[in-house]
Design a protein around this motif. Structure first.
Motif, PDB file in Angstrom:
ATOM      1  N   CYS A   1      18.101  15.140  23.867  1.00 41.96           N
ATOM      2  CA  CYS A   1      17.421  15.550  25.095  1.00 41.96           C
ATOM      3  C   CYS A   1      16.595  14.412  25.702  1.00 41.96           C
ATOM      4  N   PRO A   2      17.013  13.896  26.865  1.00 41.40           N
ATOM      5  CA  PRO A   2      16.284  12.782  27.487  1.00 41.40           C
ATOM      6  C   PRO A   2      14.825  13.112  27.793  1.00 41.40           C
ATOM      7  N   ALA A   3      14.556  14.315  28.300  1.00 42.64           N
ATOM      8  CA  ALA A   3      13.171  14.684  28.611  1.00 42.64           C
ATOM      9  C   ALA A   3      12.331  14.759  27.338  1.00 42.64           C
ATOM     10  N   CYS A   4      12.945  15.196  26.243  1.00 42.91           N
ATOM     11  CA  CYS A   4      12.224  15.267  24.971  1.00 42.91           C
ATOM     12  C   CYS A   4      11.844  13.872  24.488  1.00 42.91           C
ATOM     13  N   LYS A   5      12.756  12.942  24.664  1.00 41.08           N
ATOM     14  CA  LYS A   5      12.464  11.554  24.262  1.00 41.08           C
ATOM     15  C   LYS A   5      11.267  11.005  25.022  1.00 41.08           C
ATOM     16  N   LEU A   6      11.092  11.430  26.270  1.00 43.48           N
ATOM     17  CA  LEU A   6       9.945  10.982  27.060  1.00 43.48           C
ATOM     18  C   LEU A   6       8.668  11.720  26.665  1.00 43.48           C
ATOM     19  N   PHE A   7       8.793  12.993  26.323  1.00 47.57           N
ATOM     20  CA  PHE A   7       7.622  13.816  26.038  1.00 47.57           C
ATOM     21  C   PHE A   7       7.041  13.612  24.635  1.00 47.57           C
ATOM     22  N   VAL A   8       7.870  13.408  23.655  1.00 42.91           N
ATOM     23  CA  VAL A   8       7.395  13.331  22.266  1.00 42.91           C
ATOM     24  C   VAL A   8       6.318  12.264  22.062  1.00 42.91           C
ATOM     25  N   PRO A   9       6.433  11.066  22.633  1.00 48.30           N
ATOM     26  CA  PRO A   9       5.336  10.101  22.450  1.00 48.30           C
ATOM     27  C   PRO A   9       4.002  10.610  23.014  1.00 48.30           C
ATOM     28  N   THR A  10       4.040  11.343  24.116  1.00 47.43           N
ATOM     29  CA  THR A  10       2.826  11.923  24.698  1.00 47.43           C
ATOM     30  C   THR A  10       2.226  12.939  23.737  1.00 47.43           C
TER      31      THR A  10
ATOM     32  N   ASP B   1       8.906  18.937  31.259  1.00 48.62           N
ATOM     33  CA  ASP B   1       9.954  18.089  31.831  1.00 48.62           C
ATOM     34  C   ASP B   1       9.716  17.949  33.326  1.00 48.62           C
ATOM     35  N   PRO B   2       8.813  17.062  33.739  1.00 48.96           N
ATOM     36  CA  PRO B   2       7.961  16.155  32.967  1.00 48.96           C
ATOM     37  C   PRO B   2       6.642  16.828  32.574  1.00 48.96           C
ATOM     38  N   ALA B   3       5.874  16.136  31.763  1.00 44.29           N
ATOM     39  CA  ALA B   3       4.592  16.658  31.264  1.00 44.29           C
ATOM     40  C   ALA B   3       3.473  16.311  32.239  1.00 44.29           C
ATOM     41  N   THR B   4       3.607  16.749  33.480  1.00 38.37           N
ATOM     42  CA  THR B   4       2.717  16.353  34.563  1.00 38.37           C
ATOM     43  C   THR B   4       1.256  16.647  34.267  1.00 38.37           C
ATOM     44  N   GLU B   5       0.945  17.864  33.840  1.00 39.81           N
ATOM     45  CA  GLU B   5      -0.458  18.228  33.610  1.00 39.81           C
ATOM     46  C   GLU B   5      -1.061  17.423  32.465  1.00 39.81           C
TER      47      GLU B   5
END
Length: 132
Positions: free
Chosen positions: A2-11, A108-112
């Protein structure tokens, strides 16, 4: 994966570390949408560290949580007939001691989270479980 997961997990990883460093009660429980147990195990080892996780083999618990909070991958939607999909993956749900939902966010994305940073932990602290 999951591309969005790859971006979110570090956050999420950063939030988890900040919470631990500052003794803020915050725990992550990963509910997998992985295709198989091996994929989940590889991902957990690579990206999640020591987060809690519903066992992959416990499909009843995974499916019950996904149905209760309306969070599941689009590819899983057919497995949840009649359940309103409120968010895909990744999602974050802040849950109280009784299983009640306090915060529900599509990440997706973690805007807040991106906007508030680790200050968001202070907002969530009011929902901390009390020690038994």
């Amino acid at each position: 994966w999951c591309p969005a997961c790859k971006l979110f997990v570090p956050t999420l990883h950063t939030l988890h570390e900040v919470a631990r460093e500052n003794e803020v009660p915050f725990e992550v429980v990963y509910v997998s949408s992985d295709r198989d147990a091996e994929q989940k195990a590889r991902y957990m080892a690579k990206s999640h560290g020591d987060w809690l996780s519903v066992p992959f083999e416990d499909t009843a618990t995974r499916d019950a949580l996904k149905a209760k909070y309306g969070c599941f991958a689009g590819a899983e939607a057919a497995g949840f007939p009649g359940v309103a999909r409120r968010a895909g993956i990744p999602s974050l749900v802040v849950v109280g001691e009784g299983g009640e939902e306090h915060v529900h966010m599509d990440c997706d994305p973690a805007t807040e989270i991106d906007r508030k940073g680790d200050a968001i932990l202070g907002e969530w602290a009011q929902f901390a479980w009390q020690a038994a």
